[in-house]
Motif scaffolding. Structure first.
Motif, PDB file in Angstrom:
ATOM      1  N   PHE A 114      49.027  69.301  79.306  1.00 61.01           N
ATOM      2  CA  PHE A 114      47.893  69.740  78.491  1.00 61.01           C
ATOM      3  C   PHE A 114      47.980  69.147  77.086  1.00 61.01           C
ATOM      4  CE2 PHE A 114      47.551  73.899  81.101  1.00 61.01           C
ATOM      5  CZ  PHE A 114      46.720  73.267  82.015  1.00 61.01           C
ATOM      6  N   ALA A 115      49.200  69.125  76.525  1.00 60.43           N
ATOM      7  CA  ALA A 115      49.382  68.560  75.187  1.00 60.43           C
ATOM      8  C   ALA A 115      49.073  67.064  75.184  1.00 60.43           C
ATOM      9  CB  ALA A 115      50.805  68.820  74.703  1.00 60.43           C
ATOM     10  N   GLU A 116      49.512  66.349  76.229  1.00 59.35           N
ATOM     11  CA  GLU A 116      49.242  64.915  76.318  1.00 59.35           C
ATOM     12  C   GLU A 116      47.746  64.639  76.431  1.00 59.35           C
ATOM     13  OE1 GLU A 116      51.368  63.506  79.674  1.00 59.35           O
ATOM     14  OE2 GLU A 116      53.364  63.884  78.819  1.00 59.35           O
ATOM     15  N   GLN A 117      47.042  65.504  77.148  1.00 59.94           N
ATOM     16  CA  GLN A 117      45.605  65.318  77.349  1.00 59.94           C
ATOM     17  C   GLN A 117      44.774  65.842  76.179  1.00 59.94           C
ATOM     18  OE1 GLN A 117      44.174  63.660  79.988  1.00 59.94           O
ATOM     19  NE2 GLN A 117      46.290  63.140  80.472  1.00 59.94           N
ATOM     20  N   ARG A 118      45.435  66.458  75.226  1.00 59.09           N
ATOM     21  CA  ARG A 118      44.760  66.996  74.039  1.00 59.09           C
ATOM     22  C   ARG A 118      43.594  67.898  74.418  1.00 59.09           C
ATOM     23  NH1 ARG A 118      44.664  62.024  69.617  1.00 59.09           N
ATOM     24  NH2 ARG A 118      46.741  61.216  70.067  1.00 59.09           N
ATOM     25  N   VAL A 119      43.851  68.859  75.307  1.00 55.19           N
ATOM     26  CA  VAL A 119      42.807  69.781  75.733  1.00 55.19           C
ATOM     27  C   VAL A 119      42.336  70.623  74.551  1.00 55.19           C
ATOM     28  CG1 VAL A 119      43.638  69.888  78.114  1.00 55.19           C
ATOM     29  CG2 VAL A 119      44.501  71.527  76.425  1.00 55.19           C
ATOM     30  N   ARG A 120      41.135  71.178  74.682  1.00 55.34           N
ATOM     31  CA  ARG A 120      40.571  72.000  73.610  1.00 55.34           C
ATOM     32  C   ARG A 120      41.449  73.221  73.358  1.00 55.34           C
ATOM     33  NH1 ARG A 120      35.214  73.226  71.831  1.00 55.34           N
ATOM     34  NH2 ARG A 120      34.787  71.063  72.352  1.00 55.34           N
ATOM     35  N   GLY A 121      41.970  73.803  74.427  1.00 52.52           N
ATOM     36  CA  GLY A 121      42.819  74.988  74.341  1.00 52.52           C
ATOM     37  C   GLY A 121      43.296  75.345  75.731  1.00 52.52           C
ATOM     38  N   VAL A 122      44.131  76.372  75.839  1.00 51.69           N
ATOM     39  CA  VAL A 122      44.736  76.719  77.119  1.00 51.69           C
ATOM     40  C   VAL A 122      44.641  78.228  77.358  1.00 51.69           C
ATOM     41  CG1 VAL A 122      46.896  76.792  78.446  1.00 51.69           C
ATOM     42  CG2 VAL A 122      46.346  74.776  77.067  1.00 51.69           C
ATOM     43  N   LEU A 123      44.299  78.588  78.581  1.00 47.15           N
ATOM     44  CA  LEU A 123      44.400  79.966  79.064  1.00 47.15           C
ATOM     45  C   LEU A 123      45.666  80.024  79.901  1.00 47.15           C
ATOM     46  CD1 LEU A 123      40.699  80.502  80.233  1.00 47.15           C
ATOM     47  CD2 LEU A 123      41.682  80.877  77.967  1.00 47.15           C
ATOM     48  N   LEU A 124      46.568  80.945  79.581  1.00 43.63           N
ATOM     49  CA  LEU A 124      47.906  80.906  80.161  1.00 43.63           C
ATOM     50  C   LEU A 124      48.355  82.274  80.645  1.00 43.63           C
ATOM     51  CD1 LEU A 124      50.748  79.617  80.614  1.00 43.63           C
ATOM     52  CD2 LEU A 124      51.212  80.096  78.197  1.00 43.63           C
ATOM     53  N   THR A 125      48.759  82.334  81.919  1.00 42.76           N
ATOM     54  CA  THR A 125      49.500  83.481  82.434  1.00 42.76           C
ATOM     55  C   THR A 125      50.949  83.047  82.543  1.00 42.76           C
ATOM     56  OG1 THR A 125      47.595  84.203  83.738  1.00 42.76           O
ATOM     57  CG2 THR A 125      49.730  85.164  84.292  1.00 42.76           C
ATOM     58  N   PRO A 126      51.824  83.498  81.642  1.00 42.83           N
ATOM     59  CA  PRO A 126      53.178  82.933  81.550  1.00 42.83           C
ATOM     60  C   PRO A 126      54.046  83.240  82.775  1.00 42.83           C
ATOM     61  CG  PRO A 126      52.586  84.124  79.545  1.00 42.83           C
ATOM     62  CD  PRO A 126      51.571  84.482  80.580  1.00 42.83           C
ATOM     63  N   ALA A 127      54.828  82.229  83.164  1.00 44.40           N
ATOM     64  CA  ALA A 127      55.833  82.402  84.210  1.00 44.40           C
ATOM     65  C   ALA A 127      57.230  82.532  83.608  1.00 44.40           C
ATOM     66  CB  ALA A 127      55.805  81.209  85.168  1.00 44.40           C
ATOM     67  N   ASP A 128      57.413  81.986  82.413  1.00 48.14           N
ATOM     68  CA  ASP A 128      58.724  81.975  81.752  1.00 48.14           C
ATOM     69  C   ASP A 128      58.926  83.274  80.982  1.00 48.14           C
ATOM     70  OD1 ASP A 128      61.097  81.338  80.502  1.00 48.14           O
ATOM     71  OD2 ASP A 128      60.146  80.104  78.958  1.00 48.14           O
ATOM     72  N   ALA A 129      59.801  84.134  81.483  1.00 53.83           N
ATOM     73  CA  ALA A 129      60.034  85.439  80.864  1.00 53.83           C
ATOM     74  C   ALA A 129      60.704  85.324  79.502  1.00 53.83           C
ATOM     75  CB  ALA A 129      60.885  86.313  81.788  1.00 53.83           C
ATOM     76  N   THR A 130      61.356  84.204  79.215  1.00 56.87           N
ATOM     77  CA  THR A 130      62.068  84.054  77.947  1.00 56.87           C
ATOM     78  C   THR A 130      61.127  83.720  76.789  1.00 56.87           C
ATOM     79  OG1 THR A 130      62.477  81.661  78.126  1.00 56.87           O
ATOM     80  CG2 THR A 130      64.026  83.138  79.244  1.00 56.87           C
ATOM     81  N   GLY A 131      59.930  83.245  77.095  1.00 55.31           N
ATOM     82  CA  GLY A 131      59.006  82.832  76.048  1.00 55.31           C
ATOM     83  C   GLY A 131      59.296  81.457  75.478  1.00 55.31           C
ATOM     84  N   ARG A 132      60.286  80.758  76.019  1.00 53.64           N
ATOM     85  CA  ARG A 132      60.681  79.451  75.496  1.00 53.64           C
ATOM     86  C   ARG A 132      59.551  78.435  75.628  1.00 53.64           C
ATOM     87  NH1 ARG A 132      64.615  78.790  78.597  1.00 53.64           N
ATOM     88  NH2 ARG A 132      66.120  79.901  77.305  1.00 53.64           N
ATOM     89  N   ASN A 133      58.869  78.450  76.769  1.00 62.07           N
ATOM     90  CA  ASN A 133      57.792  77.482  76.974  1.00 62.07           C
ATOM     91  C   ASN A 133      56.660  77.678  75.975  1.00 62.07           C
ATOM     92  OD1 ASN A 133      59.103  76.261  79.118  1.00 62.07           O
ATOM     93  ND2 ASN A 133      58.022  77.438  80.683  1.00 62.07           N
ATOM     94  N   ILE A 134      56.344  78.930  75.692  1.00 63.39           N
ATOM     95  CA  ILE A 134      55.285  79.205  74.722  1.00 63.39           C
ATOM     96  C   ILE A 134      55.693  78.716  73.336  1.00 63.39           C
ATOM     97  CG2 ILE A 134      54.130  81.079  73.474  1.00 63.39           C
ATOM     98  CD1 ILE A 134      53.868  82.574  76.073  1.00 63.39           C
ATOM     99  N   ARG A 135      56.931  78.966  72.963  1.00 66.01           N
ATOM    100  CA  ARG A 135      57.390  78.526  71.639  1.00 66.01           C
ATOM    101  C   ARG A 135      57.328  77.005  71.509  1.00 66.01           C
ATOM    102  NH1 ARG A 135      61.126  82.703  72.644  1.00 66.01           N
ATOM    103  NH2 ARG A 135      62.754  81.227  73.328  1.00 66.01           N
TER     104      ARG A 135
END
Length: 340
Positions: A114-135
Motif C-alpha cells: 500500500f505504501a509503495e502504491q501511495r494509496v489514498r488511505g487504508v482500512l485495516l483490521t489488524p492481525a498483528d497483536a503487537t501493533g508493530r506493523n501499525i507503528r
C-alpha cells in the motif's frame, strides 16, 4: 512482449503535440473538434490507455483506497468490503482489497505494498497483536482507519462493534435458557475481538451468580470451519461436556455443528450453539444458527467515510479522529431454543 503505447505515440500518429493529446484527454473542450476527433481516432487505433499511476504521482493524490482484512473467506469481511466499496465508489474511488489470512507477516507485506502504491488511505483490521506493523506503517504518513477494532493507544479513527456487549448477549441468552456449563470456542487469543467476547461472556455469568469455571474455553488457531470441527471433536471428548457452546464467530459455530451432528448429538436438545457475526450461512445451516449480529456493511461504509473525510484536501484543519462503536444484536434461531 509488446511495448505499451504512450502519449508520444498517440501524438505522432495524430500529427499533434503531446500537449494537445493531454488536453484531449483531460480538457477536451479546449481542443477544436476536428483535432479532437483525429486524436481520439489515434487513441482508439493504437489502444492507448492512460497511466493512472503516473497521473496520481503528478497530482499527488491517489484514487485507490486500501482494505486489509483478516480473512476474505469469512462472509463477515466480504460484507465489510461491500460497505467500504459502496462508499468509496460514491466518492469516485476504487478499493484494493487484500487478505492477511490472520498472518502478521502477510499483513506487513500488504501494508508495504500500500505504501509503495501511495494509496489514498487504508482500512485495516489488524492481525498483528503487537501493533508493530501499525507503528511501521504510520511512518509513511498514509492515513488509516481501524475496522472491527477499537483504536486503543492510537490517535487514528476506528469503527468497531462492542464485542464485550456481544459476548454478554450470547451467554446471557444461554443462561436464561437454563445452561450452567458453557464452552467458549474462542479462536486465536491474540485477537482483541476474541478476548472481548470472552470478557462479555464472563460478565454475563457473573450477573447470574456463576463463577468463571462455568465457562470452558476451547481455543483454536484460526477462525474457520475446519477449526470449528476440530473444537467440536475436542468438545465431544470431554467427560463433563457442557450443555451449550458459544463460538467467537459463525464459521467456528458451523464447524462445531458439523462435528456434533455427525456424532449424533442433537442440537439444541443435547447441545445448544450460539455463533457471532450472523453471516448469511447462519440462517441457512442444517439447524438455523442463533448468532450475535454485527452490522458489517455499515461498519465498512462508515470506516470508508471517515477515511474519505480525513483525506479531503481541507482535512488537516477540519478532520477530528473519531472512535465509532456500534452495538450488536442477538438473533435467536433454532440452535439454542430448547428449554432446560
Amino acid at each position: 512482449m509488446a511495448q505499451s503505447v504512450g502519449i508520444k505515440d498517440v501524438a505522432r500518429a495524430a500529427g499533434v503535440s503531446v500537449g494537445t493529446v493531454s488536453n484531449v484527454i483531460n480538457r477536451p473542450d479546449t481542443v477544436a473538434s476536428e483535432t479532437r476527433a483525429r486524436v481520439l481516432s489515434a487513441i482508439d487505433r493504437l489502444g492507448y490507455v492512460r497511466s493512472e499511476s503516473a497521473r496520481q504521482l503528478r497530482a499527488g493524490r491517489s484514487r485507490i483506497m486500501g482494505l486489509l482484512v483478516l480473512d476474505m473467506g469469512n462472509p463477515f469481511f466480504v460484507d465489510v468490503a461491500r460497505g467500504a466499496e459502496r462508499a468509496a465508489r460514491e466518492a469516485g474511488l476504487g478499493v484494493m482489497v487484500c487478505n492477511s489470512a490472520q498472518s502478521a507477516g502477510e499483513e506487513a507485506e500488504y501494508l508495504s505494498l500500500f505504501a509503495e502504491q501511495r494509496v489514498r488511505g487504508v482500512l485495516l483490521t489488524p492481525a498483528d497483536a503487537t501493533g508493530r506493523n501499525i507503528r511501521t506503517f504510520r511512518r509513511h504518513g498514509i492515513p488509516f482507519v481501524l475496522v472491527d477494532r477499537v483504536a486503543e493507544g492510537t490517535t487514528e479513527c476506528s469503527v468497531s462493534v462492542d464485542d464485550v456487549a456481544g459476548g454478554a448477549l450470547a451467554v446471557r441468552h444461554l443462561v436464561d435458557a437454563g445452561h450452567r456449563s458453557i464452552a467458549y470456542v474462542s479462536g486465536p487469543p491474540g485477537l482483541n475481538q476474541v478476548r472481548d467476547r470472552r470478557t462479555g461472556a464472563l460478565n454475563a455469568l457473573a450477573e447470574a451468580g456463576l463463577g468463571p469455571d462455568s465457562l470452558r474455553e476451547l481455543p483454536t488457531e484460526r477462525l474457520d470451519v475446519a477449526a470449528g470441527r476440530d473444537a467440536g471433536a475436542r468438545l465431544l471428548g470431554l467427560a463433563d461436556r457442557p450443555t451449550a457452546v458459544f463460538c467467537a464467530n459463525d464459521l467456528l459455530a458451523l464447524g462445531v455443528l458439523q462435528a456434533v451432528f455427525a456424532a449424533g448429538v442433537r442440537v439444541p436438545d443435547d447441545l445448544a450453539i450460539v455463533g457471532y457475526d450472523d453471516i448469511e450461512f447462519a440462517a441457512a445451516a442444517a439447524v438455523p444458527l442463533t448468532s450475535v449480529r454485527q452490522p458489517a456493511v455499515t461498519m465498512g461504509a462508515m470506516a470508508a467515510e471517515l477515511l474519505l473525510e480525513e483525506t479531503e484536501e481541507t482535512a488537516p484543519a477540519a478532520h477530528e479522529h473519531k472512535r465509532v462503536v456500534l452495538q450488536p444484536e442477538l438473533v435467536v434461531r433454532s440452535s439454542s431454543l430448547s428449554a432446560r
